[in-house]
Structure formats: C-alpha cells, structure tokens
Design an enzyme around this catalytic site. Sequence first.
Site, mmCIF file in Angstrom:
data_model
loop_
_atom_site.group_PDB
_atom_site.id
_atom_site.type_symbol
_atom_site.label_atom_id
_atom_site.label_comp_id
_atom_site.label_asym_id
_atom_site.label_seq_id
_atom_site.Cartn_x
_atom_site.Cartn_y
_atom_site.Cartn_z
ATOM 1 N N ASN A 1 0.768 -1.222 0.663
ATOM 2 C CA ASN A 1 0.087 0.070 -0.016
ATOM 3 C C ASN A 1 0.131 1.675 -0.267
ATOM 4 O O ASN A 1 0.571 2.176 -1.166
ATOM 5 C CB ASN A 1 -0.996 -0.334 1.519
ATOM 6 N N ARG B 1 1.738 1.411 25.978
ATOM 7 C CA ARG B 1 2.362 2.144 24.623
ATOM 8 C C ARG B 1 1.738 3.948 24.638
ATOM 9 O O ARG B 1 2.189 4.699 23.716
ATOM 10 C CB ARG B 1 0.606 2.091 24.905
ATOM 11 N N MET C 1 0.377 -2.478 12.553
ATOM 12 C CA MET C 1 -0.204 -3.371 12.830
ATOM 13 C C MET C 1 -0.016 -2.866 14.762
ATOM 14 O O MET C 1 0.200 -3.468 15.692
ATOM 15 C CB MET C 1 -0.083 -4.236 12.532
ATOM 16 N N ILE D 1 -2.258 -0.220 18.053
ATOM 17 C CA ILE D 1 -3.492 0.935 18.294
ATOM 18 C C ILE D 1 -2.810 2.201 18.340
ATOM 19 O O ILE D 1 -2.582 2.134 18.975
ATOM 20 C CB ILE D 1 -4.823 -0.626 18.945
ATOM 21 N N ASN E 1 -6.954 5.105 7.788
ATOM 22 C CA ASN E 1 -6.297 3.460 7.803
ATOM 23 C C ASN E 1 -7.412 2.686 6.607
ATOM 24 O O ASN E 1 -8.160 2.978 6.308
ATOM 25 C CB ASN E 1 -6.481 3.047 8.816
ATOM 26 N N HIS F 1 -8.482 -1.388 5.819
ATOM 27 C CA HIS F 1 -9.122 -2.897 6.330
ATOM 28 C C HIS F 1 -8.993 -3.150 5.700
ATOM 29 O O HIS F 1 -10.013 -2.755 4.183
ATOM 30 C CB HIS F 1 -9.780 -2.440 7.374
ATOM 31 N N GLU G 1 -7.012 -2.551 -2.679
ATOM 32 C CA GLU G 1 -6.906 -2.063 -1.882
ATOM 33 C C GLU G 1 -5.571 -0.521 -2.163
ATOM 34 O O GLU G 1 -5.553 0.429 -2.446
ATOM 35 C CB GLU G 1 -5.722 -2.175 -1.051
#
Length: 222
Positions: free
Chosen positions: A17, A68, A93, A95, A110, A112, A177
């Site tokens: 992508n 995080r 990958m 969050i 994003n 998906h 995509e």
Amino acid sequence: MGSKLRIAVLASGGGTNLQSIIDGCSNGTIDGQIVTVISNNPDAGALARAANGGIAHQCIDHRQFTKRDDFDRAVIVALTENNVELVVLAGFMRIIGDRFLEAFPGRIMNIHPALLPAFPGLHVQQKALDYGTRFSGCTVHFVDGGVDTGPIIIQAVVPILDNDNEATLSARILEQEHKIYPQAIQWFAQGSITLNGRRVVINNGSEKEVAAQINPPLPDEQ
Ligand code: GAR
C-alpha cells in the site's frame, strides 16, 4: 494549486500500500508528498520501499517502550517535527491511542482488508472465508477511538470464489486496496471530503452510478 499535502505513512509490513501511495505521489494522481515513513518493525519491507523511493523513513520500535502511550508520544514527535497534515496507516499493526487521535483530529486514515463493519480486527480474510460470505473487500476509513470503527470513506467489493484460500483472497483484495487508498488520499488532498455525522460525503462532482453485484451470478437470461 496550493502546496502539496504533507503525508506520513505508518506501516508494519511489506508496504505494498505504501508503494501505491509513493507511485500516486510521483505520477501526480495524489497532490501530496510523503514527508516521512515510520515503521514499528525494523524488518518492515515498507522501510526498504521508502529507501528505494528516496523518502525519509525511520523505525520507532514499539518493543523499546514499556507503555503504549510512550510509543505514541515518540511517533507524535516525529510527525509534528515533519509538519504532517495527514497520517496514513498502511498495514500498521498498532492501536492508535487517545493522545495520538487528539494530536491529529480527523487526519488519520486506515485501510482494512474487509468490508467493515464486518470482520474488524486481525486475520479477517480467513474469517470471511470461514464464515462463508460471498463477498469481502476492503475499506478506507477515518480512525476513531475504536478498532476499525471510524467513518467510511470508500470500499471495494471483492467476490469470494469456491477455490479461494487466505492467500488468493488476500491478493485479490490487495489489488483493490492499491486503487482505493490513493483515491481516498487524493480526495482528502483536494478538500473533497466532508463529514455528515458518520457519513462521509465526497464532493468531487462525479455522478457515476454504482452497479449492484450478485455472487454466485444469476443464470444468463434467455
Ligand atoms: C493490507 O492488506 C492491509 O489492509 C492490512 O495489512 C495489509 C498490509 O499490506 N491491514 C490491516 O490488517 C490493518 N489491521 P502491505 O504492507 O502490503 O500494504
């Protein structure tokens, strides 16, 4: 024309992508420039693609952070230093935490590999196969506080064939995509996207109709 949209691409994997966005920026289908590529994975093919394209890139390895939020802070610093206007998650990958969302409100996209809201999360091509759906596809959406729940910008529908496996379905979805992500980014760059509640409205003047699809196909009419 104003100056080009300043794009950051965040990627964890092979980066196909990313490649479609690099190509879109260089052939003029995206009025933007990738100012930085960031990966959490030192071995990501995406970093090699950025290097090949002469694009600034860096690895911010999430394993070097115990929280995080500290990883998010480091990414935000890299993005703000580069005056990034649009954050593009391309196979990223991790969050995105609240601090990150608040730093770039309405400016994180994003992609998906399923037709949201069906099959959010991971391993979704296999999940669509296991479920037996006749179609899957891919979705570009804005990122909000949930997992794959933000407002949907564009989707492509892909049929699932009887002899598909995870690899063949993933490849068929990836091909789409690479078409829809550059387009969504270009709409953003042109200022063609507005939000009406959850509904994304594209003001690009196109009045093309969208055809319905049926799978398996109906028998040919006599
Ligand atoms: C793509 O299929 C993308 O939709 C998916 O990872 C792949 C990355 O491929 N993203 C997710 O699953 C996000 N949860 P790429 O590295 O070749 O672009």
